[in-house]
Structure formats: C-alpha cells, structure tokens
Design an enzyme around this catalytic site. Structure first.
Site, short mmCIF file in Angstrom:
data_model
loop_
_atom_site.label_atom_id
_atom_site.label_comp_id
_atom_site.label_asym_id
_atom_site.label_seq_id
_atom_site.Cartn_x
_atom_site.Cartn_y
_atom_site.Cartn_z
N ASN A 1 -12.50 36.74 -35.57
CA ASN A 1 -11.18 36.41 -35.05
C ASN A 1 -10.26 36.09 -36.22
O ASN A 1 -10.73 35.79 -37.31
CB ASN A 1 -11.27 35.18 -34.12
CG ASN A 1 -11.88 33.98 -34.81
OD1 ASN A 1 -13.07 33.97 -35.14
ND2 ASN A 1 -11.08 32.98 -35.06
N MET B 1 -18.63 27.48 -39.66
CA MET B 1 -19.28 26.17 -39.47
C MET B 1 -20.74 26.18 -39.90
O MET B 1 -21.56 25.43 -39.35
CB MET B 1 -19.19 25.77 -37.99
CG MET B 1 -17.79 25.80 -37.41
SD MET B 1 -17.80 25.47 -35.64
CE MET B 1 -16.12 25.92 -35.19
N SER B 2 -21.09 27.02 -40.87
CA SER B 2 -22.50 27.13 -41.25
C SER B 2 -22.65 27.59 -42.70
O SER B 2 -21.69 27.54 -43.47
CB SER B 2 -23.21 28.14 -40.32
OG SER B 2 -22.73 29.44 -40.57
N ALA C 1 -20.68 34.29 -38.40
CA ALA C 1 -19.41 34.67 -37.80
C ALA C 1 -18.36 33.74 -38.40
O ALA C 1 -18.62 32.56 -38.60
CB ALA C 1 -19.49 34.47 -36.29
N TYR D 1 -22.91 20.73 -36.57
CA TYR D 1 -22.15 20.27 -35.39
C TYR D 1 -23.05 20.01 -34.18
O TYR D 1 -22.62 19.35 -33.23
CB TYR D 1 -21.04 21.27 -35.02
CG TYR D 1 -21.48 22.65 -34.60
CD1 TYR D 1 -22.08 22.87 -33.36
CD2 TYR D 1 -21.30 23.74 -35.44
CE1 TYR D 1 -22.50 24.13 -32.98
CE2 TYR D 1 -21.70 25.01 -35.07
CZ TYR D 1 -22.30 25.19 -33.84
OH TYR D 1 -22.71 26.44 -33.47
N GLU D 2 -24.27 20.49 -34.21
CA GLU D 2 -25.19 20.20 -33.10
C GLU D 2 -25.69 18.76 -33.17
O GLU D 2 -26.34 18.30 -32.24
CB GLU D 2 -26.39 21.15 -33.16
CG GLU D 2 -26.04 22.61 -32.84
CD GLU D 2 -27.23 23.53 -33.04
OE1 GLU D 2 -27.99 23.72 -32.09
OE2 GLU D 2 -27.40 24.05 -34.17
N HIS E 1 -28.70 31.90 -29.65
CA HIS E 1 -29.67 31.78 -30.74
C HIS E 1 -31.06 31.67 -30.12
O HIS E 1 -31.32 30.75 -29.34
CB HIS E 1 -29.40 30.52 -31.57
CG HIS E 1 -28.14 30.59 -32.36
ND1 HIS E 1 -28.12 30.85 -33.70
CD2 HIS E 1 -26.86 30.45 -32.00
CE1 HIS E 1 -26.88 30.86 -34.13
NE2 HIS E 1 -26.08 30.61 -33.11
N SER F 1 -24.62 33.56 -35.42
CA SER F 1 -24.40 33.64 -33.97
C SER F 1 -24.30 35.08 -33.50
O SER F 1 -23.46 35.84 -34.00
CB SER F 1 -23.08 32.95 -33.59
OG SER F 1 -23.07 31.63 -34.00
N HIS G 1 -14.76 30.76 -28.41
CA HIS G 1 -16.11 31.24 -28.69
C HIS G 1 -16.36 32.61 -28.06
O HIS G 1 -17.12 33.42 -28.60
CB HIS G 1 -17.14 30.21 -28.18
CG HIS G 1 -18.53 30.45 -28.66
ND1 HIS G 1 -18.85 30.64 -29.99
CD2 HIS G 1 -19.71 30.54 -28.00
CE1 HIS G 1 -20.15 30.83 -30.11
NE2 HIS G 1 -20.69 30.79 -28.91
N HIS H 1 -27.16 24.02 -36.83
CA HIS H 1 -25.79 23.71 -37.26
C HIS H 1 -25.59 22.19 -37.34
O HIS H 1 -26.07 21.45 -36.48
CB HIS H 1 -24.78 24.29 -36.28
CG HIS H 1 -24.82 25.77 -36.15
ND1 HIS H 1 -25.60 26.40 -35.22
CD2 HIS H 1 -24.18 26.74 -36.85
CE1 HIS H 1 -25.44 27.72 -35.35
NE2 HIS H 1 -24.58 27.94 -36.32
N1 HPA Z 1 -13.22 28.89 -37.24
C1 HPA Z 1 -14.41 28.31 -37.51
N2 HPA Z 1 -15.57 28.89 -37.28
C2 HPA Z 1 -15.55 30.13 -36.76
C3 HPA Z 1 -14.36 30.78 -36.45
C4 HPA Z 1 -13.13 30.12 -36.69
O1 HPA Z 1 -12.03 30.63 -36.44
N3 HPA Z 1 -14.70 32.01 -35.95
C5 HPA Z 1 -16.05 32.07 -35.96
N4 HPA Z 1 -16.58 30.94 -36.46
#
Ligand code: HPA
Length: 286
Positions: free
Chosen positions: A247, A223-224, A120, A92-93, A68, A37, A261, A90
């Site tokens: 983060n 998540m990837s 990320a 989750y999509e 993307h 991302s 996000h 992904h």
């Molecule tokens: N959790 C899950 N996926 C993420 C995060 C997170 O804190 N930050 C970026 N992708």
C-alpha cells in the site's frame, strides 16, 4: 529481575531447541527464510519437506496472527537445504523483543549461514507503486531508538560481540544476485531498492509520522524484520531482505485513502507468485 531480562532466552535453551530439531532432520539447512504476512507460500516450494508446528518445538513461542501458519518447514529449494519460518513473531502481538528474535538464534545453532527476510510494507517513497518489490539496502530501527533492541541486556559472546556493526547489515553480493535473478525473470519493472523503517505497530502511521519518516530517509515502513536482522548480524549470518509494497502511505490531509490490513493482504495475494519465484531463483544462485 528487570522486565527486559524476564523473557530473555539463555544459550542453553536455544541449543536445546536446535538439538531437538537436528535430531529430527536428515540434512542441515544453510539458508533460513522468514516469510512475511501472506508470504508463507514460499515454504510450499520446498521439496522433501519436514514440518514442525511451533507448539511441538521445545521453547518455541506460539504465533497469534491471522495469515501465519505457525510452523517451521525444512526442505530443499533449488538444491539448497532450507528452513522456512511460516509465521513470524511480531512485537505488536505483545511478545518481548527477545522472543521475536528467538528463532534466528536457533537458525544460527542449526548451522544456517544466510537469512532471507520478507515482509509487507507501506510505500513511503512517492516513486513506489503498490505491488513493487523492494530490496532492503538498509534499515531504521525505530523501536531500537526507544530502547527496544533485542541485544539489550547481558551479551553472550557465544552468539556475537557486545557492540555489533550494523553499517553492513544487508549483504551487497546477495542483493546483486537478486537483481540478476529479477532480470532473468523479467520482473525488474517492479523491483526497487530502499530503506526499510520498522515501527512497533500495531497502529498504521499518522500523516505526520509518514512525513517524518520520509524526511528521515525511509522508503518503506513496516512492523517487523529489523529485530531479526539485528540478531542475525550479531551472530554473523549474511542477510538479504525483500519488502513487498502492499500500500502507499497517506501523506495528504485531503486524501480519502486509509491504510488497512485487507489491502495489505490483497496486494500480497497479487504478488505472492512473483515474490516466491524471485526468492527461489535467488536461492538457486547462492
Ligand atoms: N505501515 C506499517 N506496516 C505496514 C504497512 C503500512 O502502511 N503496510 C504493510 N505493513
């Protein structure tokens, strides 16, 4: 036909996609890079580019997430023929897990030998800071624990063996080269090494989940990446992965912090140049 086999791609389809691409490029790529991302700018570093939007490529899934671009970019980076995936698929999509990993099998059939993955991720390790770049030394395949492994179903030996080893998933030699590259670039102060845990998403984690993942030994969560790495190792590609810590996860019930996000994208913008320089320097050393 069972639900898990419905979206399974056949070898012939992967081959058709690979042959379609091969007939349109002049040089075969040896390195594939999957951009996470906001990290798609890596593709802009390639020279003599040939670009294929996903919707033009036979059998290729379409990308739905913001940030993307959804295209394959072929070109040269530091003297190496590369292919960049600008925009990944992904779970989750709503894609089937085998759809998520389809491009990796195409890369294999194109003759790619090395896969570089970037993502990320949220920092679980309390010593990590926002903006750190983590070399992935290992992963925890949480969707795999729940039966969502892209290799479930009949095995096609033309890709790899039925029971592939995963204890050597991340290539130690490439990781060492990356450490050297980071040193030469003066970015070791924010370079880390650790274990990436994949959750299916799209929800960010609860506090209890973050604490559980820390106990399990994960340093970063996202998540990837893991399904792609599993499929890459199955077909014998060497893998190198980087997580950008965008983060810090929340592990304290009194905290006012909330994962979101926007923070992920903001940190990505801040570090994208460093990450691009690191990857391109590394590719020059391969
Ligand atoms: N959790 C899950 N996926 C993420 C995060 C997170 O804190 N930050 C970026 N992708």
């Amino acid at each position: 036909m069972s639900a898990s086999s419905e979206c399974r791609y056949k070898y012939e389809e992967c081959k058709e996609t690979a042959d379609w691409l091969l007939s349109r490029i002049s040089q075969k790529p040896t390195v594939a890079i999957i951009c996470g991302s906001g990290l798609g700018g890596l593709a802009d570093l390639l020279e003599n580019r040939t670009i294929f939007p996903y919707q033009d490529i036979p059998h290729f899934p379409k990308s739905t997430v913001q940030g993307h671009a959804g295209q394959l970019v072929f070109g040269e980076l530091r003297g190496k023929q590369c292919i960049c995936m600008q925009g990944r698929f992904h779970f989750y999509e709503g894609y089937n897990i085998t759809t998520v990993t389809y491009p990796v099998r195409v890369f294999f059939l194109l003759g790619v030998e090395i896969l570089i993955v970037t993502n990320a991720a949220g920092g679980l390790n309390p010593d990590f800071n926002v903006g750190d770049i983590m070399i992935i030394k290992d992963h925890i395949n949480m969707p795999g624990f729940a039966g969502q492994n892209p290799l479930c179903g009949p095995n096609d030996d033309r890709f790899g063996v039925r029971f592939p080893c995963m204890s050597d998933a991340y290539d130690k030699c490439i990781a060492e080269l990356a450490r050297e590259a980071a040193e030469e670039q003066g970015c070791t102060s924010f370079l880390r090494r650790g274990v990436y845990c994949m959750l299916a998403g799209p929800t960010f984690e609860t506090i209890a989940e973050c604490r559980a993942l820390q106990i399990l030994g994960a340093d970063a969560v996202g998540m990837s990446t893991v399904p792609e790495v599993v499929v890459a190792r199955h077909c014998g590609l060497r893998v190198f992965g980087l997580s950008l810590i965008t983060n810090k996860v929340v592990t304290d019930y009194d905290s006012k912090e909330r994962a979101n996000h926007e923070e992920v994208l903001q940190t990505t913008r801040m570090r994208t140049q460093d990450l691009q320089r690191l990857v391109s320097h590394l590719v020059g050393k391969l």
